[in-house]
Design a protein around this motif. Structure first.
Motif, PDB file in Angstrom:
ATOM      1  N   UNK B   5      29.340  36.038 -59.726  1.00 58.87           N
ATOM      2  CA  UNK B   5      27.877  36.498 -60.111  1.00 58.87           C
ATOM      3  C   UNK B   5      27.847  38.055 -59.319  1.00 58.87           C
ATOM      4  N   UNK B   6      27.168  38.607 -59.941  1.00 62.48           N
ATOM      5  CA  UNK B   6      26.872  40.186 -59.356  1.00 62.48           C
ATOM      6  C   UNK B   6      25.449  40.137 -58.863  1.00 62.48           C
ATOM      7  N   UNK B   7      25.104  41.126 -57.766  1.00 62.11           N
ATOM      8  CA  UNK B   7      23.844  41.227 -57.422  1.00 62.11           C
ATOM      9  C   UNK B   7      23.646  42.689 -56.987  1.00 62.11           C
ATOM     10  N   UNK B   8      22.473  43.189 -57.456  1.00 63.72           N
ATOM     11  CA  UNK B   8      22.098  44.667 -56.972  1.00 63.72           C
ATOM     12  C   UNK B   8      20.908  44.550 -56.505  1.00 63.72           C
ATOM     13  N   UNK B  19      29.366  40.717 -54.929  1.00 63.28           N
ATOM     14  CA  UNK B  19      29.840  39.818 -55.829  1.00 63.28           C
ATOM     15  C   UNK B  19      30.114  38.334 -55.037  1.00 63.28           C
ATOM     16  N   UNK B  20      29.599  37.188 -55.960  1.00 62.20           N
ATOM     17  CA  UNK B  20      29.450  35.869 -55.192  1.00 62.20           C
ATOM     18  C   UNK B  20      30.364  35.010 -56.274  1.00 62.20           C
ATOM     19  N   UNK B  21      30.945  33.923 -55.429  1.00 59.65           N
ATOM     20  CA  UNK B  21      31.530  32.736 -56.343  1.00 59.65           C
ATOM     21  C   UNK B  21      30.651  31.969 -56.783  1.00 59.65           C
ATOM     22  N   UNK B  55      27.920  37.204 -64.891  1.00 60.85           N
ATOM     23  CA  UNK B  55      26.467  37.662 -65.085  1.00 60.85           C
ATOM     24  C   UNK B  55      26.091  38.354 -63.936  1.00 60.85           C
ATOM     25  N   UNK B  56      24.802  39.176 -63.995  1.00 56.81           N
ATOM     26  CA  UNK B  56      24.293  39.669 -62.717  1.00 56.81           C
ATOM     27  C   UNK B  56      22.855  39.845 -62.806  1.00 56.81           C
ATOM     28  N   UNK B 282      20.013  33.755 -59.713  1.00 53.76           N
ATOM     29  CA  UNK B 282      19.511  33.964 -60.775  1.00 53.76           C
ATOM     30  C   UNK B 282      20.392  34.364 -61.917  1.00 53.76           C
ATOM     31  N   UNK B 283      21.496  34.997 -61.497  1.00 50.40           N
ATOM     32  CA  UNK B 283      22.647  35.601 -62.367  1.00 50.40           C
ATOM     33  C   UNK B 283      23.285  34.105 -62.917  1.00 50.40           C
ATOM     34  N   UNK B 284      23.524  33.048 -62.031  1.00 48.68           N
ATOM     35  CA  UNK B 284      24.066  31.952 -62.149  1.00 48.68           C
ATOM     36  C   UNK B 284      23.179  31.061 -63.335  1.00 48.68           C
ATOM     37  N   UNK B 285      21.746  31.130 -63.104  1.00 42.74           N
ATOM     38  CA  UNK B 285      21.004  30.505 -63.977  1.00 42.74           C
ATOM     39  C   UNK B 285      21.056  30.936 -65.373  1.00 42.74           C
ATOM     40  N   UNK B 286      21.333  32.466 -65.698  1.00 44.97           N
ATOM     41  CA  UNK B 286      21.594  32.964 -67.034  1.00 44.97           C
ATOM     42  C   UNK B 286      22.806  32.301 -67.506  1.00 44.97           C
TER      43      UNK B 286
END
Lengths: 291, 291
Positions: B5-8, B19-21, B55-56, B282-286
């Motif tokens: 998962x990406x975070x901006x 970047x997260x796992x 996803x991010x 939120x990326x994971x929820x996508x």
């Protein structure tokens, strides 16, 4: 089987009891005065024994306990209204009527009714009268967490011509209710609100506070509509004063999704029926309808 | 397949990219300065081209357009930050990265991260710094209707020793941001906040405004927790000042569901990581995860 829905709007001065059909039309509606809990709840029970419904919803004055996990769920809690503190409305009614019942605040029920009537996804309902209260819905959910909202007690800035007024809220002094509810008018002028002339500058002072309530709520919730019920806002000059000051105070910071005339409005449900309609819808939802 | 998962976190002075796992742990995290949109977004794209994710999610400074139906969905709208007005972050990123992307405010992302970390159902996150912003979640949904919240611009009452201060918000003058964000300290005293002594009475004035923000939010949302991020509140003496004035201002009107020390708190996610964690979730929820 045809379903019928019941509404109890439990107010500090009167209870409004109603029965609605599956299209949420009012079939019967009566008012009874709020006396002792024994008397008023006995009359309420009689009404629904004579007019049986499939499910009902209660929208009550408060503060109330709306947490289904709580041992006092269904109660009016710390009201200053004599005799009504710690009265468990829901429990008393459930003892006699074996039907599904919803329980929320009067302003939440009104907000829900306005949502159903207007089709808005997010909406706030305020009542400006002897007290000030507000309820909000967003995507069919009431706003609230550990308890229900108590929007009327927020703090706002004083009007330049009202800097020294200490406000009349017994808890907070100069919260919005203390500065702008009905009793504040009499506290400032010695004249009851209904006897003040429409050109008194006091109305602009009151509108300044109500406009801030609308601005703060716009910034906190970004609702599609803010509805004002209650006696004070039934005067059309007040709606216009509030809209004007709202514009000045918001200062174009956010763009509303509609015209101001359609954003700050009087109830779409006529004859103070917002809570009744909301309760019908909430009762219907208990039976897996989806309003 | 393992997901990443990406975070901006798009801020006015820096972008934080991460970047997260699948357990939402941070695998990599960098900061880049916020320069021109061209330069900063090119660096952002490079980062995610070198560190591909499934996803991010973007949590951005604002105001932003979060309405998926809008032609400018994904944009920063009317920011005073030079060069960044009407920049469509989401569109620029989607042109180069063909992955699902979520888009919300920086404070909403932070609120979400704190919700995930603490397990609260309803929570507000405020940042008190150069500006004041707030985001709220309730049952996994962000509070917001026609747009996102802008909680930092609400009006509150003036401190008795601060009656004549006009505030520094270019839109509203004496809204909370104008009265209590970092620049207000320097405007009053001529001294930058970080150089003011801890025993200056200015902190009590600032705490008075922040406490009202907390009181008003408690009454509007009844959240289970209010979290304060940002530089100003990193000073422990400030949290204590705010708690003390919050108690006085709320005046026992509602009963919190926990101790005050656990209600008004610093972020549970350390090292300013609330938005990063929120964005991962939120990326994971996508991808149909459920945080």
């Amino acid at each position: 089987m045809t379903e019928l829905y019941g509404s109890i709007e439990a107010g500090g001065t009167k209870f409004v009891l109603a029965v609605g059909d599956e299209q949420l039309n009012v079939l019967k509606r009566i008012q009874i005065p709020t006396e002792t809990p024994e008397k008023t709840l006995a009359a309420t029970l009689s009404f629904f024994q004579e007019n049986p419904v499939t499910a009902l919803s209660i929208g009550s004055f408060g503060p109330i306990d709306i947490n289904p996990e709580s041992p006092t769920y269904g109660s009016i809690t710390t009201t200053p209204k004599a005799g009504w503190g710690n009265i468990n409305l829901l429990e008393i009614l459930k003892k006699e009527l074996s039907i599904p019942m919803a329980f929320t605040t009067d302003v939440n029920a009104s907000a829900y009714g306005e949502m159903v009537k207007t089709g808005q996804k997010s909406l706030i309902y305020f009542t400006i009268g002897t007290g000030i209260g507000g309820g909000a819905v967003q995507n069919g959910q009431f706003i609230g967490g550990f308890s229900h909202a108590e929007m009327g007690h927020q703090y706002v800035k004083h009007h330049p011509k009202d800097l020294d007024f200490a406000g009349v809220c017994p808890y907070h002094g100069d919260c919005i209710e203390g500065l702008a509810a009905g009793p504040s008018l009499e506290a400032r002028t010695g004249i009851r609100g209904e006897n003040l002339p429409a050109d008194s500058e006091i109305w602009d002072i009151q509108a300044f506070y109500i406009a801030q309530l609308a601005v703060n709520s716009t910034l906190a919730f970004a609702p599609e509509k803010i509805v004002f019920g209650g006696g004070v806002m039934a005067q059309e000059h007040m709606m216009e004063r509030v809209r004007k000051q709202f514009s000045q105070l918001l200062a174009g910071y956010v763009q509303l999704s509609c015209d101001l005339q359609d954003y700050l409005v009087r109830p779409a449900v006529l004859e103070n029926g917002s809570a009744t309609l909301g309760n019908f819808a909430l009762a219907a939802n208990l039976l897996k309808r989806k309003y």
